[in-house]
Write a protein that holds these residues in place. Structure first.
Motif, PDB file in Angstrom:
ATOM      1  N   TYR A 139       8.238  37.577   1.179  1.00  0.00           N
ATOM      2  CA  TYR A 139       6.873  37.212   1.522  1.00  0.00           C
ATOM      3  C   TYR A 139       5.890  37.918   0.600  1.00  0.00           C
ATOM      4  N   TYR A 141       2.030  39.022   0.430  1.00  0.00           N
ATOM      5  CA  TYR A 141       0.870  39.244   1.288  1.00  0.00           C
ATOM      6  C   TYR A 141      -0.340  39.651   0.455  1.00  0.00           C
ATOM      7  N   LEU A 146      -0.689  36.335   4.889  1.00  0.00           N
ATOM      8  CA  LEU A 146       0.443  35.768   4.163  1.00  0.00           C
ATOM      9  C   LEU A 146      -0.073  34.820   3.096  1.00  0.00           C
TER      10      LEU A 146
END
Length: 171
Positions: A139, A141, A146
């Motif tokens: 992921y 960020y 996100l």
């Protein structure tokens, strides 16, 4: 291209790496002082000259899903460069969290290495993004928001590079 003896000679010239003989005549090399849970630097150095070096923390290498680069056709200079960069990257984990309780630290260890191995990325304007591994996904960020999600570290790294980000230099 180096043969297996030459590759082993290069790997054995690094005193911080420990040789581990494995099945089928293959050899691994571990970096026990790694700041990450990941300890294997060289994987399955094979008598036919094939083998893999961990580069999962490095932005400029195309890796497999586990973060390894195939070194079959590497020169000695290329192999030494990759090893130097890998050992340096594995030596410092800016996201490591120390726990006062050894019990808590042991429980946190399996998720610590995977969840923090991405690190902070910065662009030329000083904007930062954070790359984290959670729930079998990578992921990206922006603060707490996100930005993107990827199935592999290499996809995430490629995206960050295309967006003009580089791994933040470690002090």
């Amino acid at each position: 291209m180096l043969n297996v003896e030459q590759k082993l000679e290069v790997l054995q010239s690094y005193p911080q790496l420990q040789r581990k003989d494995v099945s089928l005549g293959r050899v691994n090399f571990h970096y026990e002082e790694s700041a990450y849970e990941k300890k294997i630097v060289a994987l399955h150095i094979h008598p036919n000259g094939n083998g893999y070096i961990y580069a999962g923390l490095l932005p400029n290498y195309e890796t497999d899903d586990k973060g390894f680069v195939n070194i079959r056709d590497y020169s000695e200079a290329d192999l030494r460069t990759l090893l130097d960069e890998t050992i340096k990257a594995m030596s410092h984990n800016p996201n490591a969290v120390e726990s006062k309780e050894p019990e808590q630290q042991a429980k946190a260890a399996p998720t610590l290495a995977t969840s923090t191995s991405g690190g902070t990325w910065i662009d030329e304007d000083g904007h930062t993004l954070t790359l984290k591994y959670e729930d079998d996904m990578w992921y990206v960020y922006s603060g707490v928001n996100l930005d993107m999600a990827f199935e592999s570290r290499s996809e995430a790294g490629e995206y960050l590079k295309e967006e003009g980000f580089k791994p933040q230099a470690q002090a």
